[in-house]
Enzyme design. Structure first.
Site, PDB file in Angstrom:
ATOM      1  N   GLU A 175       0.643  48.443  64.664  1.00 57.97           N
ATOM      2  CA  GLU A 175      -0.087  50.324  64.602  1.00 57.97           C
ATOM      3  C   GLU A 175      -1.197  50.677  65.261  1.00 57.97           C
ATOM      4  O   GLU A 175      -2.309  50.286  64.271  1.00 57.97           O
ATOM      5  CB  GLU A 175      -0.441  49.569  62.808  1.00 57.97           C
ATOM      6  CG  GLU A 175       0.876  49.884  62.647  1.00 57.97           C
ATOM      7  CD  GLU A 175       0.881  49.347  60.824  1.00 57.97           C
ATOM      8  OE1 GLU A 175      -0.314  49.672  59.953  1.00 57.97           O
ATOM      9  OE2 GLU A 175       2.055  49.597  59.452  1.00 57.97           O
ATOM     10  N   GLU A 362       7.869  46.463  58.545  1.00 55.78           N
ATOM     11  CA  GLU A 362       6.697  46.147  57.040  1.00 55.78           C
ATOM     12  C   GLU A 362       7.267  46.948  56.378  1.00 55.78           C
ATOM     13  O   GLU A 362       7.522  48.213  56.666  1.00 55.78           O
ATOM     14  CB  GLU A 362       5.206  46.407  57.730  1.00 55.78           C
ATOM     15  CG  GLU A 362       4.126  45.019  58.320  1.00 55.78           C
ATOM     16  CD  GLU A 362       3.103  45.132  58.780  1.00 55.78           C
ATOM     17  OE1 GLU A 362       2.768  45.793  57.747  1.00 55.78           O
ATOM     18  OE2 GLU A 362       2.574  44.897  59.443  1.00 55.78           O
TER      19      GLU A 362
HETATM   20  C1  GAL Z   1       0.010  47.254  57.616  1.00 54.75           C
HETATM   21  C2  GAL Z   1      -0.164  45.936  58.231  1.00 54.75           C
HETATM   22  C3  GAL Z   1      -0.415  45.244  57.816  1.00 54.75           C
HETATM   23  C4  GAL Z   1      -0.908  45.208  55.896  1.00 54.75           C
HETATM   24  C5  GAL Z   1      -0.502  46.738  55.833  1.00 54.75           C
HETATM   25  C6  GAL Z   1      -0.334  46.795  53.846  1.00 54.75           C
HETATM   26  O1  GAL Z   1      -1.084  48.120  58.259  1.00 54.75           O
HETATM   27  O2  GAL Z   1       0.252  46.195  59.431  1.00 54.75           O
HETATM   28  O3  GAL Z   1      -1.389  44.195  58.762  1.00 54.75           O
HETATM   29  O4  GAL Z   1      -2.509  44.885  55.573  1.00 54.75           O
HETATM   30  O5  GAL Z   1      -0.553  47.153  56.174  1.00 54.75           O
HETATM   31  O6  GAL Z   1      -2.395  47.459  54.380  1.00 54.75           O
END
Ligand code: GAL
Length: 450
Positions: A175, A362
């Site tokens: 990201e 994710e």
């Molecule tokens: C993403 C990030 C993660 C985690 C997730 C939840 O932006 O890659 O590290 O924190 O969000 O907020």
């Protein structure tokens, strides 16, 4: 209501045999042991020392102690039948001052993790950079210094040469929109810098590093599958009015299109006029150096955003209408729960011909879990995951090249500037005893993957 697959019918087989199932983590959020075995300081170690930067003054010094408990936690991954484990390598553990000396204890540590995964039949998916820049490099300008292309390249080489014989799946970066936007523009993440003069060079240098990292990995590890990951929130305008539609378009360029288009050889989107100034940081030949044909793109989606025109907001003339003010269901992060967002995000990325394959690297949700008699009945998270998966399936059934799904995340952990209050894990952590309890959502995922 948008269509999905009814949850009770959700079944792993519907996604096909080749679909990749996994769970995602990141070193700075789980490892702790920030001073152990020769690790250097990261920008997050320093940032979290500054009063008022992290909620409740929480620090990542111990978090869920993955550094010492990795065998137990990877055993839990196995117990939940999860075949792919995504974790990141901490640059300051491998190269304490960011460049030059390699710390053998750091290399040994990640070798143990990789080997233990393989011993249990779990495929390691490695993120090379998940935001923990060595502080020594930040002191030299960090992401605003073009030298970072060399520093990063050397770090990628060390990772490839030490782990590439066993790691077949790589993500160069996590990201970039978030660590440049929150860390170098808004100042709410490490290193806490603000302003357009930090933001624009940080954007450009992270694009150059992503492409350079991809090329280094491909050259050294021709059989590896190489990707990178992007945050994306499905954007909708607040109203049909032209000014809101235009504002939503600008927000979309900044939040979703900026990095994927840059690494796809399309240059920086011109919808946001300030991006034109990135040219000030470009050298002849950079257009070519910015692009790389990744084998897969990781997309990370949690919510959607509703965008309204706001002429007073500098550079973008747009603002996000808070979910709290919209009377919609929200998570502990105050993000709207809106499963079709992931479907639209997949559709949007799928439309780029340069994107060969999409993996959801994710997706997940934080809710205020409660332990009753050693049980965490997190029905909201369970429903969230099922609803989102059914939207992934909807996109897949429409022919989108989506080929995998990783839940964020294994255990409750250090959630950056939000500290420990948002609990995202499939496994509950009692941070005072380090006791682990598999939540109902974890049991469900384990059964689903059986
Ligand atoms: C993403 C990030 C993660 C985690 C997730 C939840 O932006 O890659 O590290 O924190 O969000 O907020």
């Amino acid at each position: 209501m948008e269509p999905g697959i009814e949850n009770y019918k959700l079944n792993k087989d519907l996604f096909g045999d080749d679909f990749v199932w996994g769970i995602s983590t990141a070193a700075p959020q789980i490892e702790g042991s920030c001073d152990s075995d020769g690790r250097g300081k990261s920008v997050w170690d320093v940032f979290t020392e500054i009063k008022g930067k992290v909620l409740n003054g929480d620090k990542p010094t111990t978090t869920c102690d993955f550094y010492n408990r990795y065998r137990d936690d990877i055993t839990l991954v196995k117990q939940l039948n999860i075949p792919n484990f995504r974790f990141s390598i901490a640059w300051p553990r491998i190269m304490p001052s960011g460049t030059g000396n390699v710390n053998q204890a750091g290399i040994d540590y990640y070798n143990q993790i990789i080997n233990y995964c393989l011993e249990l039949g779990i495929e390691p998916w490695v993120t090379i950079y998940h935001w923990d820049l060595p502080y020594a490099l930040e002191q030299k300008g960090g992401w605003t210094n073009r030298e970072i292309v060399n520093w990063f390249g050397n770090y990628v080489r060390v990772c490839a040469d030490n782990f590439g014989d066993r790691v077949k799946h790589w993500m160069v970066m996590n990201e970039p929109a978030v660590f440049t936007g929150a860390g170098y523009f808004l100042g709410i993440h490490a290193p806490g810098r603000t302003g357009i003069k930090n933001f624009l060079p940080a954007i450009h240098h992270s694009v150059l590093c992503m492409a350079a990292g991809g090329k280094i990995l491909r050259e050294r590890l021709p059989d590896a599958e190489i990707g990178t990951t992007f945050s994306c929130s499905y954007i909708e305008p607040y109203s049909e009015k032209d000014k809101d539609v235009a504002a939503a378009k600008r927000a979309d360029a900044m939040i979703n299109r900026l990095f994927i288009e840059a690494v796809s050889g399309m240059g920086y989107p011109d919808d946001v006029s300030v991006f034109k100034e990135i040219e000030n940081y470009m050298l002849p030949g950079d257009e070519k150096l910015m692009a790389f044909d990744f084998d897969f793109i990781g997309i990370q989606n949690y919510t959607r955003e509703i965008v309204k025109s706001a002429f007073w907001v500098p550079y973008i003339g747009a603002k996000l209408v808070k979910a709290e003010d919209r009377n919609v269901p929200i998570t502990s992060m105050k993000w709207e729960v809106h499963a079709p967002a992931i479907y639209h995000a997949i559709k949007q990325f799928n439309a780029y011909p340069q994107v060969k394959k999409i993996i959801i690297t994710e997706n997940g949700a934080a809710f205020p879990d409660v332990v009753i008699n050693e049980v965490v009945n997190d029905t909201e998270r369970l429903t969230y995951l099922q609803d989102h998966l059914s939207q992934v399936l909807r996109a897949k059934n429409e022919g989108c090249k989506v080929a995998g799904y990783f839940v964020w995340t294994l255990t409750d952990n250090f959630e950056w500037a939000e500290g420990y209050h948002p609990r995202f894990g499939l496994i509950y952590i009692d941070f005072s005893t380090q006791q682990r309890i598999i939540k109902a959502s974890g049991h469900w995922y384990g059964d689903f993957l059986k």
